[in-house]
Design an enzyme around this catalytic site. Structure first.
Site, PDB file in Angstrom:
ATOM      1  N   LYS A 188     -48.495  34.437 -10.919  1.00 19.74           N
ATOM      2  CA  LYS A 188     -49.285  35.208  -9.957  1.00 19.74           C
ATOM      3  C   LYS A 188     -50.514  35.878 -10.556  1.00 19.74           C
ATOM      4  O   LYS A 188     -51.589  35.823  -9.974  1.00 19.74           O
ATOM      5  CB  LYS A 188     -48.402  36.282  -9.310  1.00 19.74           C
ATOM      6  CG  LYS A 188     -47.201  35.717  -8.553  1.00 19.74           C
ATOM      7  CD  LYS A 188     -47.629  34.843  -7.389  1.00 19.74           C
ATOM      8  CE  LYS A 188     -46.453  34.385  -6.581  1.00 19.74           C
ATOM      9  NZ  LYS A 188     -46.803  33.450  -5.517  1.00 19.74           N
ATOM     10  N   SER A 382     -47.888  35.572 -24.640  1.00 17.50           N
ATOM     11  CA  SER A 382     -48.208  34.204 -24.264  1.00 17.50           C
ATOM     12  C   SER A 382     -48.114  33.295 -25.490  1.00 17.50           C
ATOM     13  O   SER A 382     -47.040  33.128 -26.048  1.00 17.50           O
ATOM     14  CB  SER A 382     -49.574  34.141 -23.588  1.00 17.50           C
ATOM     15  OG  SER A 382     -49.601  33.097 -22.647  1.00 17.50           O
TER      16      SER A 382
END
Length: 585
Positions: A188, A382
Site C-alpha cells: 500500500k 527492505s
C-alpha cells in the site's frame, strides 16, 4: 628552437614534480613524526566530545593513517566507541565534557553512544554537558550526563518526533514529468508520494506507530537518567515546557543556566583545579591515541563486515552497498582459518533487489561454514532486511528502523511533457516487443504487465527468503510484510529480529556461538582513505566537493528533493527499498 623549448619545458615539469614530491614527503614525515608525540594525554584530563562531522558506522580506512581527520568527511562510530571505552579505564581521564554538538547521526547511533557514555560513568567518572543550542538528538545524548547546562540565551528543542513526507502527484500532472509505478498489489505505502496528493490512513498509522515507538525509547532513556517520569516528560513535550532555558531548568530537563566560563568553573571544581589549569583533550586526538590500544586480542578472530548505504548493483564503496565489495569480504572472512565467526553490520534503507539477493546467497554460503550474526544500525529495511534475513541470529537497536518487506519498480516518463514542448519520438524495431519502453511514449499494457510479473516474482522470493531465515511460513512472512516498517522493539516482538543490542552485543553472541573467550576483531572491507581519494581527484573537484558546492548554492531542502528524484531515476531493475524517505525530526 623547438628542441630547446621542449627541453626547457621538460626540465620545468620535472622540477615542479620533484617539488610536489618533496612537499608531500615533508608533510608525511611531519604527520608521521607528530602522530604519536602530538597526542599527549596529561594527568587529570577531560575528554572533550564535539561531534562536528557526520557519523558513519565505519570509515574503513587504515587505523594508522596519518592523514585521517584531514581528508575524511565522516567519523567512524566504531572508533568513537573504542575511544570512550579506552578512556573509561584511562586513569588520566577524569571526566568527559560534551560540548554543543549538533550531532549528525542516526537515532540508533546516538543511542549506542549514550550506552557507551553510561558505562564510562559507571567507572565513577563524571560527564558534564554544555550547549548553546540543543536539538532533540543533542539533548537525548546529553541527558546521560551527571549535569546538563545551557547558555542563558540558548535554546532547547524538546517537543516529540515528527515526520514529513512530500507528495508529487500534482507536480507530475502540471509538468507532464512523472514516475510510472509498478508494485505488489498489497504493497500500500510504496511510492505513495507519486500516486497521491496526501497520506493514506494506513500509511499515516504506520508512520505514527513507528515514530511513537522511537520516541518512547528515547523518553524511557531520558527518564532513567534525569529522574523525571515518562508521563511528565511527555507533558513537557506537549506544553513546550523546555522552550526557554528558564522553563527547561524548572522542568528538570537542565541543571542550570550559565555562561561558558561558569561551566568551565564547574569542570575545574570537579577536577579540583583552577579553570585556567584544565587540560582538555579533543575526541579526535584521543581517538588517534586510543586506536593504538587493542582491547580484544587473540589468535582467533571475529570478522565484522560493514554494509552501509543504499544498495546498488556493482562494486560498492564506503556509502554504497554493492555485491562486489561485500561478497569479497564475506568470501575472505569465511576462507580465513583464523576467523571463527562473522558479524554483518547492516545500515541500509535497501535498494536493488537483484543485488540484495546476490548478497543473501553469499551469506547463505558463508553461514554453512561459519556462524553469521547480523547487527542492525539506524536502519535495516527492505533490501537491508533482505541481506540480513538469512543470518543465524539478528540483533537490532531499540531505535533501529527495520522491516519494509516489499518490492516495487519506478520508471520515469516524460511523454506528456514532450508533447507540450513539441517533441515527438518515433521507434523502429525488428520484433513485436523489441521496443519495450520509451521515456517519450505512454507505458504500454504489455510492458506494465511484464514488469508487474517481475515484481510479483521478486516479492514471492523475498517472502521465501524471510520465511526460511526466520523459520516461519511464507503466509506468516506475508503478514509481516506489505512494506510495513517497524522499530527494533516492535520487530523483536514480531520475530523479525532475535535480540535487542549493540554491535558489541552481536560480536559477543558470535563469539559465544563458537565458544571463544578471547579473540581479536578483524574489520572488513577496507576502503581508500580520504587522502587517496583526494590524490585521485587532484586534477579537478571531487564529487563530494561538487556536491557540497551545489547544496550550498540551491539550499538543503531543494537539494534533498533533487537527490531523492535522482536516486529513483538511477534505479535499475526491481527495488527492495524503503517506500519513501522518512525524515524524522
Amino acid at each position: 628552437m623547438n628542441f630547446l623549448r621542449n627541453f626547457l619545458a621538460a626540465i620545468l615539469g620535472c622540477m615542479v614534480a620533484i617539488g610536489i614530491i618533496f612537499i608531500m614527503f615533508f608533510v608525511l614525515v611531519s604527520l608521521l613524526g607528530n602522530d604519536e608525540n602530538a597526542v599527549t594525554v596529561k594527568n587529570n584530563s577531560i575528554l572533550e566530545i564535539q561531534l562536528q562531522r557526520p557519523i558513519a558506522d565505519y570509515t574503513g580506512t587504515s587505523e594508522v593513517n596519518p592523514f585521517s581527520g584531514l581528508f575524511e568527511e565522516s567519523q567512524g562510530l566504531d572508533e568513537i566507541l573504542h575511544a570512550i571505552t579506552v578512556a573509561k579505564d584511562d586513569e588520566r581521564i577524569k571526566g568527559i565534557s560534551i560540548n554543543n554538538n549538533f550531532i549528525i547521526a542516526g537515532l540508533a547511533q546516538t543511542q549506542t553512544l549514550r550506552k557507551a557514555l553510561m558505562e564510562f560513568k559507571e567507572r565513577g567518572k563524571f560527564i558534564y554537558s554544555y550547549g548553546d543550542f540543543y536539538t532533540q538528538k543533542d539533548y537525548y545524548l546529553a541527558s546521560v550526563s551527571d549535569s546538563v547546562f545551557i547558555n542563558p540565551v540558548g535554546v532547547l528543542d524538546f517537543k516529540g518526533l515528527s515526520s514529513e513526507v512530500l507528495f508529487f502527484k500534482d507536480l507530475q500532472e502540471k509538468t507532464g514529468i512523472k514516475m510510472e509505478v509498478i508494485r505488489h498489489g498489497k504493497y500500500k505505502s510504496a511510492v505513495e508520494p507519486y500516486l497521491e496528493n496526501e497520506m493514506s490512513d494506513a500509511n499515516r498509522e504506520q508512520i505514527k506507530e513507528l515514530i511513537q515507538s522511537l520516541w518512547n525509547s528515547m523518553v524511557a532513556d531520558i527518564s532513567g537518567d534525569r529522574n523525571i517520569s515518562e508521563r511528565d516528560l511527555n507533558g513537557i513535550a506537549d506544553t513546550l515546557g523546555g522552550r526557554t532555558p528558564k522553563y527547561a531548568k524548572q522542568s528538570g530537563l537542565l541543571d542550570d543556566v550559565i555562561f561558558y566560563d561558569e561551566y568551565e568553573s564547574k569542570l575545574a571544581n570537579a577536577l579540583s583545579v583552577e579553570s585556567s589549569d584544565i587540560d582538555y583533550i579533543g575526541l579526535e586526538d584521543y581517538t588517534k591515541y586510543a586506536n593504538k590500544k587493542v582491547l580484544k586480542s587473540g589468535k582467533d578472530k571475529i570478522a565484522v563486515i560493514f554494509a552501509q548505504g543504499e544498495i546498488f548493483y556493482g562494486e560498492g564503496g564506503p556509502d554504497i552497498i554493492g555485491q562486489g565489495i561485500i561478497n569479497k569480504a564475506l568470501i575472505k572472512a569465511r576462507e580465513d582459518d583464523k576467523v571463527k565467526a562473522i558479524v554483518l553490520r547492516v545500515n541500509s534503507p535497501g535498494g536493488s533487489a537483484l543485488t540484495s539477493d546476490i548478497i543473501w546467497r553469499e551469506v547463505e554460503l558463508t553461514k554453512a561454514i561459519k556462524p553469521v550474526v547480523v547487527s542492525m544500525g539506524n536502519v535495516a529495511a527492505s533490501g537491508g532486511y533482505y541481506i540480513a534475513a538469512g543470518a543465524d541470529k539478528i540483533f537490532a537497536e531499540p531505535t533501529t528502523i527495520t522491516g519494509s518487506i516489499g518490492v516495487f519498480g519506478t520508471v520515469p516518463n516524460v511523454s506528456e511533457f514532450a508533447e507540450d514542448i513539441g517533441i515527438n519520438a518515433e521507434q523502429v524495431g525488428t520484433n513485436k516487443n523489441s521496443v519495450d519502453y520509451s521515456l517519450f511514449e505512454p507505458m504500454t499494457a504489455t510492458f506494465r504487465n511484464q514488469v508487474q510479473e517481475g515484481i510479483e516474482d521478486t516479492y514471492e522470493t523475498f517472502l521465501e527468503r524471510v520465511a526460511q531465515g526466520r523459520n516461519i511460513t511464507v503466509a506468516q512472512a506475508d503478514s509481516l510484510a506489505q512494506g510495513r516498517v517497524w522499530s527494533g522493539i516492535d520487530a523483536k516482538g514480531l520475530g523479525l529480529v532475535d535480540e535487542l543490542g549493540t554491535l558489541e552485543d552481536a560480536i559477543e553472541a558470535a563469539a559465544n556461538m563458537v565458544e571463544l573467550s578471547s579473540y581479536g576483531i578483524k574489520k572488513f572491507p577496507k576502503y581508500k582513505s580520504g587522502f587517496e581519494r583526494f590524490m585521485e581527484d587532484l586534477g579537478g573537484a571531487s564529487a563530494k566537493t561538487k556536491e557540497r558546492m551545489f547544496k550550498e548554492e540551491i539550499g538543503n531542502e531543494f537539494y534533498t528533493i533533487l537527490k531523492n528524484v535522482k536516486s529513483i531515476t538511477e534505479q535499475k531493475g526491481v527495488q527492495a527499498r524503503m517506500p519513501f524517505t522518512l525524515n524524522i525530526k
